[in-house]
Design a protein around this motif. Structure first.
Motif, PDB file in Angstrom:
ATOM      1  N   ARG A  32       4.156  17.211  37.345  1.00 20.25           N
ATOM      2  CA  ARG A  32       4.551  18.555  36.792  1.00 20.25           C
ATOM      3  C   ARG A  32       5.733  19.022  37.408  1.00 20.25           C
ATOM      4  NH1 ARG A  32      -0.675  22.628  37.390  1.00 20.25           N
ATOM      5  NH2 ARG A  32       0.008  22.319  39.526  1.00 20.25           N
ATOM      6  N   VAL A  33       6.382  19.831  36.796  1.00 16.29           N
ATOM      7  CA  VAL A  33       7.626  20.684  37.255  1.00 16.29           C
ATOM      8  C   VAL A  33       7.443  22.130  37.212  1.00 16.29           C
ATOM      9  CG1 VAL A  33      10.125  21.125  36.519  1.00 16.29           C
ATOM     10  CG2 VAL A  33       9.022  18.861  36.337  1.00 16.29           C
ATOM     11  N   THR A  34       8.000  22.675  38.269  1.00 14.81           N
ATOM     12  CA  THR A  34       8.141  24.237  38.405  1.00 14.81           C
ATOM     13  C   THR A  34       9.642  24.629  38.228  1.00 14.81           C
ATOM     14  OG1 THR A  34       6.048  24.641  39.588  1.00 14.81           O
ATOM     15  CG2 THR A  34       7.608  26.278  39.649  1.00 14.81           C
ATOM     16  N   LEU A  35      10.013  25.035  37.229  1.00 16.40           N
ATOM     17  CA  LEU A  35      11.257  25.806  36.973  1.00 16.40           C
ATOM     18  C   LEU A  35      11.340  27.224  37.592  1.00 16.40           C
ATOM     19  CD1 LEU A  35      12.516  24.573  33.450  1.00 16.40           C
ATOM     20  CD2 LEU A  35      13.157  23.549  35.669  1.00 16.40           C
ATOM     21  N   VAL A  36      12.241  27.415  38.406  1.00 19.04           N
ATOM     22  CA  VAL A  36      12.460  28.682  38.873  1.00 19.04           C
ATOM     23  C   VAL A  36      13.694  29.239  38.644  1.00 19.04           C
ATOM     24  CG1 VAL A  36      12.507  29.979  40.897  1.00 19.04           C
ATOM     25  CG2 VAL A  36      10.892  28.089  40.929  1.00 19.04           C
ATOM     26  N   PHE A  37      13.802  30.033  37.623  1.00 22.30           N
ATOM     27  CA  PHE A  37      15.148  30.696  37.402  1.00 22.30           C
ATOM     28  C   PHE A  37      15.315  31.912  38.067  1.00 22.30           C
ATOM     29  CE2 PHE A  37      14.123  28.417  33.409  1.00 22.30           C
ATOM     30  CZ  PHE A  37      15.379  27.906  33.141  1.00 22.30           C
ATOM     31  N   PHE A  38      16.570  31.973  38.709  1.00 21.80           N
ATOM     32  CA  PHE A  38      16.979  33.208  39.652  1.00 21.80           C
ATOM     33  C   PHE A  38      18.299  33.692  39.134  1.00 21.80           C
ATOM     34  CE2 PHE A  38      18.141  29.202  41.833  1.00 21.80           C
ATOM     35  CZ  PHE A  38      19.277  29.448  42.419  1.00 21.80           C
ATOM     36  N   GLU A  66       6.942  19.093  41.123  1.00 17.07           N
ATOM     37  CA  GLU A  66       8.508  19.083  41.515  1.00 17.07           C
ATOM     38  C   GLU A  66       8.795  20.494  41.217  1.00 17.07           C
ATOM     39  OE1 GLU A  66      12.037  17.220  42.864  1.00 17.07           O
ATOM     40  OE2 GLU A  66      10.040  16.456  42.547  1.00 17.07           O
ATOM     41  N   LEU A  67       9.474  21.029  42.343  1.00 20.42           N
ATOM     42  CA  LEU A  67      10.247  22.401  42.318  1.00 20.42           C
ATOM     43  C   LEU A  67      11.573  22.484  42.073  1.00 20.42           C
ATOM     44  CD1 LEU A  67      10.000  25.513  42.945  1.00 20.42           C
ATOM     45  CD2 LEU A  67      10.258  24.994  45.249  1.00 20.42           C
ATOM     46  N   LEU A  68      12.074  22.960  41.068  1.00 16.14           N
ATOM     47  CA  LEU A  68      13.499  23.045  40.687  1.00 16.14           C
ATOM     48  C   LEU A  68      13.966  24.506  40.524  1.00 16.14           C
ATOM     49  CD1 LEU A  68      13.235  20.308  38.188  1.00 16.14           C
ATOM     50  CD2 LEU A  68      14.233  20.025  40.276  1.00 16.14           C
ATOM     51  N   TYR A  87      17.269  24.656  52.172  1.00 15.30           N
ATOM     52  CA  TYR A  87      16.187  24.541  51.043  1.00 15.30           C
ATOM     53  C   TYR A  87      16.063  23.051  50.848  1.00 15.30           C
ATOM     54  CZ  TYR A  87      17.679  29.434  49.649  1.00 15.30           C
ATOM     55  OH  TYR A  87      17.683  30.666  49.901  1.00 15.30           O
ATOM     56  N   GLY A  88      14.642  22.707  50.807  1.00 18.54           N
ATOM     57  CA  GLY A  88      14.330  21.361  50.673  1.00 18.54           C
ATOM     58  C   GLY A  88      13.827  20.769  49.191  1.00 18.54           C
ATOM     59  N   PHE A  89      14.387  21.488  48.393  1.00 16.37           N
ATOM     60  CA  PHE A  89      14.298  21.256  46.940  1.00 16.37           C
ATOM     61  C   PHE A  89      15.452  21.261  46.096  1.00 16.37           C
ATOM     62  CE2 PHE A  89      13.147  25.773  47.963  1.00 16.37           C
ATOM     63  CZ  PHE A  89      13.829  26.366  47.023  1.00 16.37           C
ATOM     64  N   GLN A  90      15.519  20.777  44.876  1.00 19.90           N
ATOM     65  CA  GLN A  90      16.796  20.620  44.463  1.00 19.90           C
ATOM     66  C   GLN A  90      17.152  22.162  43.328  1.00 19.90           C
ATOM     67  OE1 GLN A  90      17.677  16.857  42.172  1.00 19.90           O
ATOM     68  NE2 GLN A  90      15.443  16.842  42.258  1.00 19.90           N
ATOM     69  N   LEU A  91      18.591  22.550  43.506  1.00 18.93           N
ATOM     70  CA  LEU A  91      18.846  23.568  42.687  1.00 18.93           C
ATOM     71  C   LEU A  91      19.740  22.909  41.845  1.00 18.93           C
ATOM     72  CD1 LEU A  91      19.946  25.978  45.761  1.00 18.93           C
ATOM     73  CD2 LEU A  91      17.734  25.843  44.377  1.00 18.93           C
ATOM     74  N   LEU A  92      19.518  23.632  40.575  1.00 21.98           N
ATOM     75  CA  LEU A  92      20.366  23.198  39.200  1.00 21.98           C
ATOM     76  C   LEU A  92      21.416  23.990  38.863  1.00 21.98           C
ATOM     77  CD1 LEU A  92      17.215  21.500  37.430  1.00 21.98           C
ATOM     78  CD2 LEU A  92      18.612  20.365  39.378  1.00 21.98           C
ATOM     79  N   ALA A  93      22.478  23.552  38.320  1.00 18.01           N
ATOM     80  CA  ALA A  93      23.647  24.458  38.035  1.00 18.01           C
ATOM     81  C   ALA A  93      23.735  24.741  36.446  1.00 18.01           C
ATOM     82  CB  ALA A  93      24.945  23.757  38.449  1.00 18.01           C
ATOM     83  N   ASP A  94      23.075  25.715  35.853  1.00 17.52           N
ATOM     84  CA  ASP A  94      23.312  25.890  34.366  1.00 17.52           C
ATOM     85  C   ASP A  94      24.546  26.806  34.311  1.00 17.52           C
ATOM     86  OD1 ASP A  94      22.405  26.310  31.745  1.00 17.52           O
ATOM     87  OD2 ASP A  94      20.896  28.013  32.247  1.00 17.52           O
ATOM     88  N   PHE A  95      25.616  26.167  34.855  1.00 16.11           N
ATOM     89  CA  PHE A  95      26.885  26.601  34.643  1.00 16.11           C
ATOM     90  C   PHE A  95      27.820  26.705  33.309  1.00 16.11           C
ATOM     91  CE2 PHE A  95      31.488  26.348  35.892  1.00 16.11           C
ATOM     92  CZ  PHE A  95      31.514  27.544  36.595  1.00 16.11           C
ATOM     93  N   TRP A  96      27.557  25.420  32.860  1.00 15.67           N
ATOM     94  CA  TRP A  96      28.317  25.257  31.514  1.00 15.67           C
ATOM     95  C   TRP A  96      27.419  24.456  30.832  1.00 15.67           C
ATOM     96  CZ3 TRP A  96      31.727  28.710  29.752  1.00 15.67           C
ATOM     97  CH2 TRP A  96      32.373  28.051  28.512  1.00 15.67           C
ATOM     98  N   PRO A  97      27.451  24.600  29.415  1.00  9.90           N
ATOM     99  CA  PRO A  97      27.561  25.784  28.746  1.00  9.90           C
ATOM    100  C   PRO A  97      26.792  26.980  29.547  1.00  9.90           C
ATOM    101  CG  PRO A  97      27.122  24.341  27.252  1.00  9.90           C
ATOM    102  CD  PRO A  97      26.872  23.632  28.491  1.00  9.90           C
ATOM    103  N   HIS A  98      27.464  28.007  29.709  1.00  8.83           N
ATOM    104  CA  HIS A  98      26.798  29.307  30.455  1.00  8.83           C
ATOM    105  C   HIS A  98      25.605  29.565  30.319  1.00  8.83           C
ATOM    106  CE1 HIS A  98      27.299  32.409  33.627  1.00  8.83           C
ATOM    107  NE2 HIS A  98      26.866  33.200  32.689  1.00  8.83           N
ATOM    108  N   GLY A  99      24.764  29.464  31.075  1.00  3.01           N
ATOM    109  CA  GLY A  99      23.195  29.731  30.796  1.00  3.01           C
ATOM    110  C   GLY A  99      22.698  29.241  29.771  1.00  3.01           C
ATOM    111  N   GLU A 100      22.832  27.945  29.108  1.00  5.37           N
ATOM    112  CA  GLU A 100      22.404  27.428  27.932  1.00  5.37           C
ATOM    113  C   GLU A 100      20.915  27.243  28.249  1.00  5.37           C
ATOM    114  OE1 GLU A 100      23.084  23.407  26.608  1.00  5.37           O
ATOM    115  OE2 GLU A 100      24.266  24.557  25.030  1.00  5.37           O
TER     116      GLU A 100
END
Length: 151
Positions: A32-38, A66-68, A87-100
């Motif tokens: 499973r995956v937990t997506l945490v948008f911030f 998996e925590l993302l 932080y012991g988990f991955q941070l993902l960049a929704d940078f470009w296209p901005h916020g897609e």
């Protein structure tokens, strides 16, 4: 309006804080995956929330999840923040296209230019099993994560 439980989770591929691509599809059939948008790295509410997740990682490990974390920040900003905070988990960049990716989950705030605090627990088949969000400026609680992971 964020995507609701029972909805197929939109696939994505985003760079993590090290520039390595991470896709939702890569977890399909495995965990499973937990997506945490911030909203933004280095902001006080986001920092408090992610520290609480960092301090409760066993909650995710024990549920084979998996925590993302995902924000519109660049991978460079996310790397500096992750290293500073440990932080012991991955941070993902929704940078470009901005916020897609945030848009595809209904979590992007157009008037602010970043994602709302929204969380999605996605099962091994790619279906959203739980989703919740908080009002702008309001932190999510670890109890909300416990409830979401139990579904």
């Amino acid at each position: 309006m964020i995507l609701r439980p029972g909805t197929a989770a939109p696939d994505f591929a985003l760079p993590n804080q090290f520039g390595q691509p991470v896709s939702l599809a890569s977890f399909r059939g495995m965990k499973r995956v937990t997506l945490v948008f911030f909203p933004l790295a280095f902001s006080s509410t986001c920092q408090g929330e992610l520290r609480e997740l960092r301090d409760n990682l066993t909650l995710f490990f024990e549920s084979d999840t998996e925590l993302l974390g995902v924000s519109v920040d660049s991978k460079h900003t996310l790397r500096a923040w992750a290293e500073e905070q440990g932080y012991g988990f991955q941070l993902l960049a929704d940078f470009w296209p901005h916020g897609e990716v945030a848009r595809s989950y209904g979590a992007f705030l157009d008037d602010r230019g970043y994602a709302n605090r929204a969380t999605f627990v996605i099962d091994e088949q790619g279906v959203i099993r739980s989703s919740f969000a908080s009002a702008p400026g309001e932190a999510r609680t670890i109890e909300q994560y416990r409830v979401a992971l139990s579904r």
